[in-house]
Design an enzyme around this catalytic site. Structure first.
Site, PDB file in Angstrom:
ATOM      1  N   ASN A 192     -47.409 -15.308 -22.406  1.00 12.03           N
ATOM      2  CA  ASN A 192     -46.590 -14.522 -23.390  1.00 12.03           C
ATOM      3  C   ASN A 192     -45.423 -14.236 -22.497  1.00 12.03           C
ATOM      4  O   ASN A 192     -45.454 -13.080 -21.538  1.00 12.03           O
ATOM      5  CB  ASN A 192     -47.046 -13.556 -24.099  1.00 12.03           C
ATOM      6  N   CYS A 248     -37.571 -17.764 -26.140  1.00  9.27           N
ATOM      7  CA  CYS A 248     -39.068 -17.802 -25.997  1.00  9.27           C
ATOM      8  C   CYS A 248     -39.690 -19.276 -26.003  1.00  9.27           C
ATOM      9  O   CYS A 248     -40.534 -19.516 -25.290  1.00  9.27           O
ATOM     10  CB  CYS A 248     -39.798 -17.037 -26.989  1.00  9.27           C
ATOM     11  N   HIS A 263     -40.927 -15.977 -32.713  1.00 10.03           N
ATOM     12  CA  HIS A 263     -41.679 -15.791 -30.999  1.00 10.03           C
ATOM     13  C   HIS A 263     -42.710 -17.030 -30.959  1.00 10.03           C
ATOM     14  O   HIS A 263     -43.427 -17.399 -31.761  1.00 10.03           O
ATOM     15  CB  HIS A 263     -42.329 -14.661 -30.974  1.00 10.03           C
TER      16      HIS A 263
END
Length: 336
Positions: A147, A23, A132
């Protein structure tokens, strides 16, 4: 900052979908709006940071610094800036964005000017919680949530932007403002260089987001109903087992208190006796209720099986007097 936000790319949005624990890679690339970095690039930055940190710690002064350096170096050759799964530290993201002359500033830093902070005047935010990372970015004057857990960028209105950032901060997210000269355009030929990215028009992003929301809603409702059905299926035997387990636990606690002696012994004995009596009463009441149900069912069956005399007489279609007369006639015939 408004001019810096005007990335062209033909009005397209660059988005990367989550791959493993990369991520941080997705966050950096969506901040830059192009596949500028791969996981290998960030790993190289992490290795360089680790080497510099070890060098600084090993050259520390005597005393507390030496102790801290020993603890730091005693952790082995493992990296302090990237995990085995691919999760990178904020220092790695900062180094990657510094290549493009961008600064990463925490929102709680005095440099941001929290008293006069207006998120609409910014260009990009980096958000982090636990393992994250994701980016909130202004592209062509519109805000999007990039995202990587989403299949496409999610459009954010200017009114919702401030509320969304406040909600993230209230939920414990660390938020960083990204400032500097953003790349104005990424060559489309670089698409797919890391295998994660895709270029979408705003309409495509909106269509993908809408379709995914429509698919997920019935699934979520089905999941809730399934949990409710499962909770209602607890049998009476499960309840009895839970009561027995609670009684055993109370008895064990009481026994441990009795072993200690002193003023707790009498209290423990009383609690043990009370828990056993309570369980016995519950079990007895349960058995009585079962017996009562069985008796009631048996009574209903007996009432159903007993014949009704009136029904029998009406079914035969004869009168008792007529039957008596016919019998007397038969006897007189026998005597003759």
């Amino acid at each position: 900052m408004e001019e810096a936000a005007a990335a062209s790319n033909g009005g397209l949005l660059y988005h990367e979908v989550q791959e493993g624990k990369l991520c941080a890679v997705h966050c950096v690339n969506t901040t830059l709006q192009g596949p500028f970095f791969s996981e290998f690039d960030l790993s190289a930055l992490a290795v360089d940071l680790d080497q510099r940190e070890r060098q600084v710690m090993s050259e520390g002064a005597a005393g507390a610094a030496t102790t801290a350096a020993g603890d730091f170096l005693a952790e082995g050759e493992g990296s302090h800036n990237v995990s085995l799964g691919g999760d990178f530290s904020i220092q790695v993201l900062q180094k990657a964005l510094e290549v493009w002359d961008l600064q990463v500033i925490p929102l709680d830093s005095p440099d941001v000017g929290s008293c006069l902070f207006d998120p609409e005047l910014e260009t990009a935010f980096i958000c982090h919680l636990q393992d994250h990372w994701f980016c909130i970015r202004k592209v062509n004057g519109e805000w999007y949530n990039f995202n990587s857990l989403y299949p496409a960028p999610e459009h954010l209105s200017k009114f919702y932007l401030s509320a969304f950032i406040d909600t993230l901060k209230g939920s414990g997210w660390s938020i960083f403002a990204v400032r500097g000269n953003f790349p104005k355009e990424c060559p489309m030929a670089t698409e797919g260089s890391n295998g994660f990215g895709q270029w979408l028009t705003p309409d495509d992003a909106r269509r993908i987001t809408s379709s995914c929301n429509q698919v997920q809603t019935p699934t979520q409702q089905a999941g809730v109903s399934l949990v409710a059905d499962q909770s209602e299926e607890m049998s009476e035997m499960d309840m009895i087992a839970a009561q027995q387990e609670e009684a055993d636990l109370n008895a064990a606690i009481a026994a441990s208190l009795m072993d200690t002696g002193g003023p707790f012994a009498n209290y423990a004995a009383h609690e043990e006796s009370r828990s056993q009596d309570a369980f016995a009463i519950e079990s007895t009441s349960g058995e009585m209720s079962k017996d009562g149900n069985l008796e009631e069912q048996g009574a209903n069956k007996s009432e159903t099986s007993e014949p009704n005399s009136d029904n029998i007489e009406s079914a035969s279609g004869s009168n008792p007097k007529q039957n008596t007369t016919s019998l007397e006639g038969k006897e007189s015939i026998k005597e003759d």
